[in-house]
Design an enzyme around this catalytic site. Structure first.
Site, PDB file in Angstrom:
ATOM      1  N   PHE A 189       0.830  -1.214   0.000  1.00 53.33           N
ATOM      2  CA  PHE A 189       0.000   0.000   0.000  1.00 53.33           C
ATOM      3  C   PHE A 189       0.860   1.258   0.000  1.00 53.33           C
ATOM      4  O   PHE A 189       0.642   2.178  -0.795  1.00 53.33           O
ATOM      5  CB  PHE A 189      -0.918  -0.034   1.228  1.00 53.33           C
ATOM      6  N   ASP A 190       1.860   1.323   0.886  1.00 55.36           N
ATOM      7  CA  ASP A 190       2.722   2.509   0.996  1.00 55.36           C
ATOM      8  C   ASP A 190       3.432   2.790  -0.322  1.00 55.36           C
ATOM      9  O   ASP A 190       3.453   3.915  -0.812  1.00 55.36           O
ATOM     10  CB  ASP A 190       3.808   2.303   2.063  1.00 55.36           C
ATOM     11  N   THR A 191       4.055   1.741  -0.877  1.00 57.36           N
ATOM     12  CA  THR A 191       4.834   1.902  -2.104  1.00 57.36           C
ATOM     13  C   THR A 191       3.943   2.370  -3.243  1.00 57.36           C
ATOM     14  O   THR A 191       4.310   3.283  -4.003  1.00 57.36           O
ATOM     15  CB  THR A 191       5.510   0.576  -2.480  1.00 57.36           C
TER      16      THR A 191
END
Length: 389
Positions: A189-191
């Site tokens: 999700f972050d990437t």
């Protein structure tokens, strides 16, 4: 003298799954720190995603005991899912999150948030990979982290230094514009959020952090690494198709890549991910019959030849048989780099480690060779000036 009212609000999300043991100590510490030192209004949201122990009960107790603390529960597991759920409905000026183990020194939180509050940045991330960071963790996790971020920079063209540090903040309007285009609900999700933000020219502020590894971390490193590779392939595919554009217009300030690279990078990424998956299958199959070093060399040689041929045709647009043999020979230089890195990675492993640990070692070592491979292919093997002679 009357204390000034804090009118601006920062929402700090702490995603948790089966963290009953660590939850109270961490939330009490975080709440105390923000109450004493933070110049903005704050709300701590404990986002329990499908815990099966007493985490949800403890989260509700903390919400009842501490001001500015609330708890939300999701029936499905996933850190990305928990962040999406809270951030999408937040009315704060800035949304953020941090891991429940508080591995990152909290003194970095105000420097993380301040540029977003002032409007000088759109997203902010803690980074463990800059010169100003002070990191305490084992060599294996350090190697994996650096390899993953190098892969992002070399294959996906990312300019941020640390995609995985669990210490991030976003202006809420930006987060809510980006979230509909972010598909992952887990660790990628972050990437995906950061890649999407960069693609749309948003400003990402980086803060070097002091970070101490949690020895009780239960992250499945192998599964996470494979999920991240699949996520990169999906993002590259969506970028090629044009589907990765956000539905809400944001200020676009895209940096220009060297000529041709905007087309080449995503295609190189797709070929690279497919080659990596083929390599893993070959390595796993050969490993049943031959030693790890032999399996690694054979699998790497086969996939290196196929990788060069695929990049020749699809990434760099070279067709016909002219120069093909020379390009394959030159492509083997990248194979030798990969062989040296993966052999070195296997040699560093202690005797008797599991097959899964061997797979992680060769995957991250292959990631380190990716940057060298792309640069060699672009500026040397398939250089248009050479091939036009």
């Amino acid at each position: 003298m009357q204390t000034p009212v804090k009118t601006r609000l920062v929402e700090v999300v702490v995603p948790v799954h089966n963290e009953q043991r660590a939850l109270r100590k961490s939330i009490v510490r975080l709440h105390g720190y923000l109450t004493r030192t933070f110049p903005y209004g704050f709300r701590i949201t404990i986002a329990d995603n499908a815990s099966t122990d007493g985490t949800w009960h403890e989260a509700r107790r903390l919400a009842a005991e501490l001001s500015h603390v609330r708890a939300v529960h999701l029936d499905a597991k996933g850190r990305g899912r928990a962040l999406r759920h809270v951030w999408s409905a937040s009315e704060a000026d800035v949304v953020s999150y941090m891991d429940v183990d508080l591995s990152t020194d909290l003194d970095a939180f105000l420097p993380l948030v301040a540029p977003l509050m002032s409007g000088h940045s759109d997203l902010a991330i803690g980074t463990r990979l800059s010169r100003g960071a002070n990191v305490v963790r084992g060599p294996r996790r350090e190697f994996i982290s650096r390899a993953y971020n190098l892969l992002l920079r070399s294959v996906m063209g990312a300019r941020f230094s640390d995609a995985q540090c669990g210490f991030k903040a976003v202006r809420t309007e930006v987060a809510q514009a980006l979230l509909p285009a972010v598909e992952d609900e887990q660790w990628f999700f972050d990437t995906e959020l950061l890649l999407l933000a960069e693609r749309h020219g948003l400003r990402i502020h980086e803060v070097p952090v002091d970070w101490v590894d949690d020895p009780d971390s239960r992250v499945d490193v192998l599964r996470t690494a494979l999920d991240d590779l699949r996520g990169m392939a999906r993002v590259a595919r969506r970028t090629l198709s044009g589907a990765a554009r956000i539905p809400v217009p944001l200020r676009v300030r895209q940096a220009e890549l060297p000529r041709g690279m905007a087309r080449q990078l995503p295609r190189f990424a797709v070929v690279g991910v497919l080659s990596t998956l083929a390599y893993l299958l070959l390595f796993s199959g050969l490993r049943q019959a031959v030693p790890a070093f032999t399996a690694n060399a054979v699998a790497l040689l086969v996939t290196a030849v196929a990788n060069t041929a695929a990049n020749r045709r699809f990434t760099f647009g070279v067709t016909g048989s002219s120069g093909a043999l020379r390009q394959q020979v030159e492509g083997l230089v990248a194979f030798l780099v990969g062989l040296a890195l993966t052999t070195g990675g296997l040699a560093l492993l202690p005797a008797g480690v599991s097959h899964g640990v061997e797979l992680v070692a060769v995957v991250v070592a292959n990631a380190l060779a990716t940057l060298v491979r792309f640069l060699l292919l672009r500026v040397w093997v398939f250089n248009p000036r050479r091939n036009a002679r």
